[in-house]
Structures are given as C-alpha cells and as structure tokens.
Design a protein around this motif. Structure first.
Motif: not given
Length: 838
Positions: A753-758, A764-769, A818-827
C-alpha cells in the motif's frame, strides 16, 4: 492477320479491365487516391475543399464526398479531360491554373482512376462559368495573360454557368469487353446557360471496394491533415520558439502567384475530430535546422537553438555554414525546416508522435509518400542510430566563420555518436516545387521518387544538414562541460590564492626576522625542510594542486581527485599549526578537514558502486530502446493471428493470440514506465509531481511481477496530493526501489500500500507491506550498500544487491528529506516513510 481471321480495318482496342489495372498501378492506396482527388481541386483553383466520409465501415451504404469551390468543368472539359484516359490537358503549355497560376500537381490523368479504386459508383456534379462553350476562366486568361486573379474572379462571378452531371457504374462498365463497346454504365447531362449554382465540383463515391477500419481512416487523416504543412514547419517561426535570425521568413512551399490565398481542407464525418499536438513540438524541441538550396548558390545551413534549447544548455549557439550542392546544375533546389526534439514524449502524445515524426517531403505543398512515414529511413537516421559507431568525418568543403568551422571540426566521433537520434526525434519538411525538382521522377504509383542520382542528391543535401545539426548539438554539450571545468579551475585558483595570501600575512606578522629581510633563519628553514621531506611534500603550492588534480588522480575518478585535494589542503594546514589559534582558528579548521577527509573516504568507497551503476544505466537505456521497438512487433503478431471472417480458428491459435496480446500489453506497460523513469528530460526541470499519478505509473512497471506473486498493489494516495518541486525521474526511482522491496516481502498473497499526507512543510509518503517484518530500531543497517539477503533472481524485481535503499536515501537527501523505517499500521508488517520538505 491471317486469311479468314477477320475483316475490316485493323485498329487498336482497349479492354475495360484497363481501368482496374491502371488504378492499382497508378494509385498505391486509398489515402493516395483521396489525395489525388484533392489535388485535382487544387489544380482547378479551389480555395476550399471539404472531404467527408460516412459509414465507412459499411461498404454497401458508405459514401466518400469531395466538394470544392474551384473553376468547375464544362461539358467539353468533362468529355476531353475526365472521360479520356491519360488526358494531356495538363501536360502542355505553362502547366498552370487559369486564375491563380498554380503549378499543376497532376499530369497523368489518374483522377478518375482514383475514384475507380475507391468505389464502384461515382457521381459528379460540376458548375463552371462559360463564355460560349468555353470555360470563361480560360478565355479571360488568354485575352490578358497578365490579368490579376481578382479581375478574373469578378468577371466569372457575373457570368452565366453550365451544370454538368454524370454517374458512372464501374462494375457495369467493366462487363463490356472493350472501352469502345460500352453502351451503359454512364449517365450524363449538361445544362448550359444561366444558373445561380455555386462554382465548383462535387465527387461522391459509393459502393466502396472494402470496409474501412480505424487504421485506414487514420492513414487518410494523417496524410490529409498535412495537406497544408503544419504552421510550425511552413509559416513564420514565432519568437516564442526562437528569436534567432533564420535563413528565410517562410519556406517556399509552392510555385504560386503572390495573390494565391492557398487552399484549406476541411475533414468531416468519419475523418473529423483529430487531435493536434504540433504546438507542443514547437515548445519542447531544442534545435531547428533550416536548409536553403538555390540554383547558382551554395547550399546554406543554419542550426538554431530554440528557447527550450538555450534553457537546457546555455552554451548552445546558432551556427551558419554553406556547402557545395551535389548536383548544382540539375538540383533539386528547395527549402527545408527540421526540428529536433530529444526529450521523452508524454503518454497522451505517443501515438501521434510516432505517426507524425520524421522528415517529410512535399511537392507543391502535397505530401510525397513514403518519406517521413513510420518505418521509412530515407536519410539512414535509424540505421546510424542503431550502429552508433564508426567515424563521423567533417566535410572539408563546408565553408563559414572560421571559429565555428574549427569548433565543429574538433568534435570527435564519440562526441557525435552520443548525439545521434533516430527518425522519431525529428519533425521536419523538405519543400520541393515543380520548377526546382524537374530532375526528380515520380514512381508510377505516385508514392516516392525513382532512386536515381537526383534523388541521391536530395537525400545527401538533407542528410548533410542533419549531420551538421548533430555536430552543433554535440559542440554545445562539449562547450558546456568546458565552461564548468573553467569555473571549477577559477574557484580552485581563487581558493589557493586566498590560502597563500593568508599564509604570507601570517609569516610576515609572526616569523619575520629583525633585519626585515623576509627570510627565515637558516635553522628554521632546515627544520621546515626536514619536516616537509619527512612528509614527502613540496613547498610549491602549484605542485600541491598538481598532485590534487593531476592525471593520476583525475584518471582514477572524481572521488580520488577529491581525496587528493583534501591531502593538499591538509598539507597547507600543517604549515599553519604553529600559528596562534586566534589567527587561523586552526582547531576548528582541523576538525572541518577531518570531516572532509571522512566524506572523501566514503566517496571513494562508493566510486566503484557508481561505476557499476553507470554501466547498468547505459544498458538500461539500450534496453528501453529495444523494448520500444518490440511493441509494434507484438502488435503486428497479434494482428497476424486474428481470425479470418467465416473461418473457425484452431484452439492453439486462439491461445497463441491471447498470449501475444498479453505480451503486447506487458511490453506497453514496461515501455511506458521505462521512458518515464529513465529518460533524460525526467531530470531537466523540477516541478510539483502529482503523486497519485506517479504511483500509478510506477505500478505499471511492477503489475506483472505482483500478479505472479499474488501481491495486491493499492494506491491510496489522494488524487490532489503533489510533491515539492522535484525531478520526475528521481521520484520514479524512489518508488521503484521501495515497491520492488515491498513486493518481494509480501509474496504469496500479500499487499503493498502507498499512502501520503501533506503538511505545512512538505509531503509525507509511506510504503507499507505485509509479509516479512523489519524492526525500525534495527533497520538502519538496511541503508548500507550491499546489505541484502535476496538470492532469488526476478526478471522484473531483480536479484537484490543491497543498493536500492542507499540510492533511495541519497535521492531523498538531495531534496533535504528523510527516509526511514517506521511502525506500520494495523495488519501491515513493514513501513518505510519518505518525507520531502518544501
């Protein structure tokens, strides 16, 4: 004739099959046939022509209608011209039209054969002004050869008119053995005398020979929309494109009277609603070439950077040279204008781009096929682009300003080969007139010229211009590099002078002997020399900088050169250690040098990786080129496997066609992605990127790999979110690296999933899997080069060598992000966050 074989006079006879045979021979294709009918209207002094097509996919009810406002035909002209094969009505005299003195474009009398090729039925209605039984236009021109068109037109408008109507059924006509035996299939009526009908001719073709598909219609539209060459090629070049001096204000397109208003062509019905992208070519092309080949003069060539060209490379400059004409006595003589566009093509324009690019040839303003068509390489541009090798010699007969000539001569074969471009990057026209192209002979099917010495002279003259354009472009690139190198040297010299000046001031203030001689005591000099010799260093600053920028360091790469420069600065710093801190602030300077040394060491470690990436990038460019060529191959294979009407298609063939169709779609997806991600212009201008659209483009490149691994790709980026100004190619590289890692981790039914927030400061963009989890606290090691555990080789995702995340961080850091690993969302199992500030 032998005895008993016949009687009566011996005479020739003509079989009615000649209509069909000549039609196939003299008219190559349907689009050529329609062009011939439009040419007839031009020869008849028409200023407006309307071409309409209706129900073209249903031959039994389809109609093709050509309507013009020309001089029309009287009964005598219709009988003598239209109904007589190979009529010589246009072959004699001055070969000019009676009103505007246009050079005739037709001479073989193939107009009615064009109508025959298109359909079985032809209806003709023609209205002409008459003077007795003779066309009034011809009477007026014969009475006063110098009469202005306006005078003739005024008298024609007030004159009586004749109306000619005819219907021809070619199928019925061909039932007769010979032309002389025809007794039906032709209906004719002529009404001389007063009439209020508008002058001109209408041709209506029905009962078409075959159904017209979208490709047939596109072929006609492509040719006829260029009936009048695009304004970009045939009109005054706007100053918004280039403010440089040109060879000509407008090229000579036709040998026409100055009062000739020209002719407009309107397409209606199935031929209408076509898109126009020529304005975009003018804005995005970097160079324009103009050629002027006149009898009695050398051929002039002028290579001009456009405003877009200057923006891309300020070192670009206009160059004008001349060269002998290869056939100065016979020609051909012409004007030409050719644009060079080197950047990628927006997705919506790609189809139009492929069918409208190339260098076209016009004769009296009409396209001469097949020059400039997709797949035609009459200038050998595609051939040389594919080879990209060999020697590119500069013609010693070229003349011009010595400074420009010397600069062009200095270009190496490598410089030139790097600037070779295929046909698809050129948009141009060569304008031939009837009087300037007398040496060229048209092929019998009206498509192209006989490939003799005259045609070779044409191709050679135009190709010389393209070669000079490529060389001028290469020169601009080389001079830009030289300017950058000079700026770097100037900066280096300035820094060196500042250091030397500070050194001298400090020495005079703290180490000057009492006698004022400016010399150190012998003991001090000996101590210094001993120290320098022990360090293997020289007192001469020039030698220090030579060590930093000499051939040994430079040849090893910029990283090693930087390290040598740091060593030279360190040497100068060592000489300042004995000075008070208040003077040189040596302690802080020492810390800065140590930090610079560490950076240089890291850069050297990355140098080998960068060289590997450069070679991979070169191969990717070649791969992108090859993928682009495979798309039309796949399209052709899919068409070849199409079932034939009325026949049952074998199951293996159906499966093969389905596989080829999927291959085509995959190639189109990959080609679209690669062009957007790897093209040069993706790094030409920083703009705010629509993040949702760019994520969708990136998904195209990985959709196949995701499907094979049963991974669902979700684009949850809001459609209105935009990034800070950045290069599209950089954003695509970031997405590609993150998506490939995510798909590998989520294999086997997972999700990416690719999400973003302004926020006020940026995006800020997050790529989760799902799948393999990465603990953020221990994730920093994954940003080190070659930190990878992947051993699987995937044709789309790659094997994984541990460079994706380091490259991503470098790209993001360039934008202050910056780019870094963060805590993923649920699931979700893993999440990477990219922050791009304004």
């Amino acid at each position: 004739m032998g005895e008993g074989e016949g009687e009566g006079e011996i005479e020739f006879s003509v079989d009615t099959g000649l209509f069909r045979q000549l039609g196939e021979l003299l008219v190559g294709r349907d689009s050529t046939a329609l062009v011939e009918l439009v040419k007839n209207a031009y020869d008849a002094d028409a200023t407006s022509v309307v071409l309409a097509g209706y129900d073209l996919d249903r031959p039994e009810i389809a109609r093709l209608v050509v309507t013009d406002n020309g001089n029309g035909m009287t009964e005598a002209q219709f009988r003598r011209g239209f109904l007589r094969l190979a009529s010589r009505g246009k072959a004699g005299g001055a070969r000019r039209s009676p009103v505007y003195r246009r050079r005739f474009t037709g001479e073989k009398g193939v107009g009615r054969l064009a109508a025959h090729k298109l359909g079985a039925h032809l209806s003709v209605t023609s209205v002409a002004a008459i003077g007795g039984r003779v066309p009034l236009t011809e009477v007026l021109r014969q009475a006063d050869p110098r009469a202005e068109p306006a005078q003739i037109i005024q008298q024609v408008m007030d004159a009586a008119r004749s109306v000619v109507s005819a219907k021809l059924d070619w199928d019925e006509i061909e039932k007769f053995d010979t032309i002389s035996s025809i007794t039906s299939g032709i209906e004719f009526a002529s009404t001389p005398g007063a009439s209020s009908a508008a002058l001109g001719t209408t041709l209506a073709v029905s009962r078409l020979r075959h159904a017209w598909g979208s490709l047939d219609i596109a072929d006609v539209v492509r040719q006829l929309t260029n009936f009048e060459p695009p304004a970009l090629l045939g009109s005054v070049l706007p100053r918004s494109i280039s403010a440089e001096t040109l060879l000509f204000k407008t090229p000579q397109i036709r040998d026409a009277h100055r009062s000739d208003p020209g002719m407009t062509l309107t397409l209606q019905g199935d031929f209408s609603a076509q898109e126009e992208y020529w304005a975009g070519i003018g804005k995005s092309a970097e160079w324009v070439l103009e050629i002027q080949a006149q009898k009695g003069h050398q051929v002039r060539y002028r290579m001009i950077p456009t405003r877009a060209g200057y923006a891309a490379n300020p070192a670009s400059r206009a160059i004008e040279v001349a060269a002998p004409h290869p056939a100065p006595d016979t020609g051909p003589f012409f004007d030409a204008r050719i644009f060079l566009r080197t950047g990628p093509v927006p997705s919506l324009e790609r189809k139009w781009h492929l069918t409208n690019s190339g260098v076209r040839v016009y004769l009296e303003g009409f396209r001469v096929l097949p020059y400039g068509e997709q797949g035609n390489d009459w200038l050998n541009l595609d051939l040389d682009y594919t080879r990209r090798a060999g020697r590119f010699e500069f013609d010693p007969l070229v003349t011009g300003p010595e400074e420009d000539l010397e600069a062009l001569r200095r270009m190496t074969s490598r410089d030139v080969s790097l600037r070779l471009m295929p046909n698809r990057n050129y948009f141009g026209a060569v304008f031939l007139t009837d009087s300037g192209a007398t040496a060229l002979r048209t092929l019998v099917n009206r498509e192209g010229f006989v490939p003799d010495q005259s045609f070779d002279a044409l191709a050679s003259t135009v190709r010389t211009g393209v070669d000079l354009l490529q060389r001028s472009w290469a020169l601009a690139s080389v001079e830009q590099k030289r300017a950058r190198a000079a700026l770097a040297r100037a900066s280096r010299d300035e820094t060196r002078a500042a250091i030397d000046s500070e050194k001298n001031e400090d020495v005079r203030g703290h180490g000057e002997p009492a006698d004022g001689s400016g010399q150190k005591q012998d003991g001090d000099k000996a101590e210094s020399d001993t120290s320098d010799e022990a360090a293997g260093l020289s007192d001469d600053p020039d030698e220090l900088w030579l060590r930093a920028s000499g051939s040994g360091a430079a040849s090893a790469g910029s990283a090693t050169e930087l390290k040598a420069a740091v060593d030279a600065v360190r040497t100068s710093f060592e000489r300042l250690r004995g000075l008070p801190e208040s003077i040189g602030e040596t302690r802080e300077l020492g810390q800065q040098i140590e930090a610079l040394q560490e950076a240089a060491d890291r850069l050297i470690e990355d140098a080998s990786m960068l060289r590997r990436l450069a070679s991979v990038g070169s191969q990717l460019a070649a791969f992108t080129h090859e993928i682009g060529h495979l798309v039309p191959v796949a399209i052709g294979a899919e068409r070849a496997l199409a079932p034939i009407d009325g026949q049952r298609w074998p199951s293996p063939a159906v499966e093969a066609r389905r596989a080829v169709a999927e291959l085509r779609r995959s190639l189109e997806r990959q080609a679209s992605y690669l062009v957007d991600a790897a093209s040069a212009s993706g790094r030409r201008r920083r703009v705010r990127q629509n993040l949702a659209e760019q994520v969708a483009i990136a998904f195209l490149g990985f959709s196949g790999a995701a499907a094979e691994r049963s991974v669902e790709l979700k684009n949850e980026v809001p459609p209105d979110h935009r990034t800070p100004p950045m290069f599209r190619a950089d954003l695509q590289a970031i997405l590609a690296n993150l998506l490939s890692n995510g798909i590998k981790a989520a294999s086997g039914g997972g999700t990416v999933v690719v999400r973003s927030a302004e926020f006020d400061g940026g995006t800020r963009m997050t790529v989760e899997n799902t799948g393999v989890a990465v603990e953020p606290a221990q994730a920093e090691d994954w940003f080190k080069p070659y930190a990878s555990t992947t051993v699987e080789v995937d044709l789309t995702l790659g094997q994984g060598v541990g460079l994706g995340l380091p490259i991503t961080r470098d790209l993001v850091t360039d934008y202050g992000g910056t780019v870094r690993f963060v805590r993923p969302s649920t699931a979700m199992s893993t999440a990477i966050e990219v922050v791009l500030p304004e």
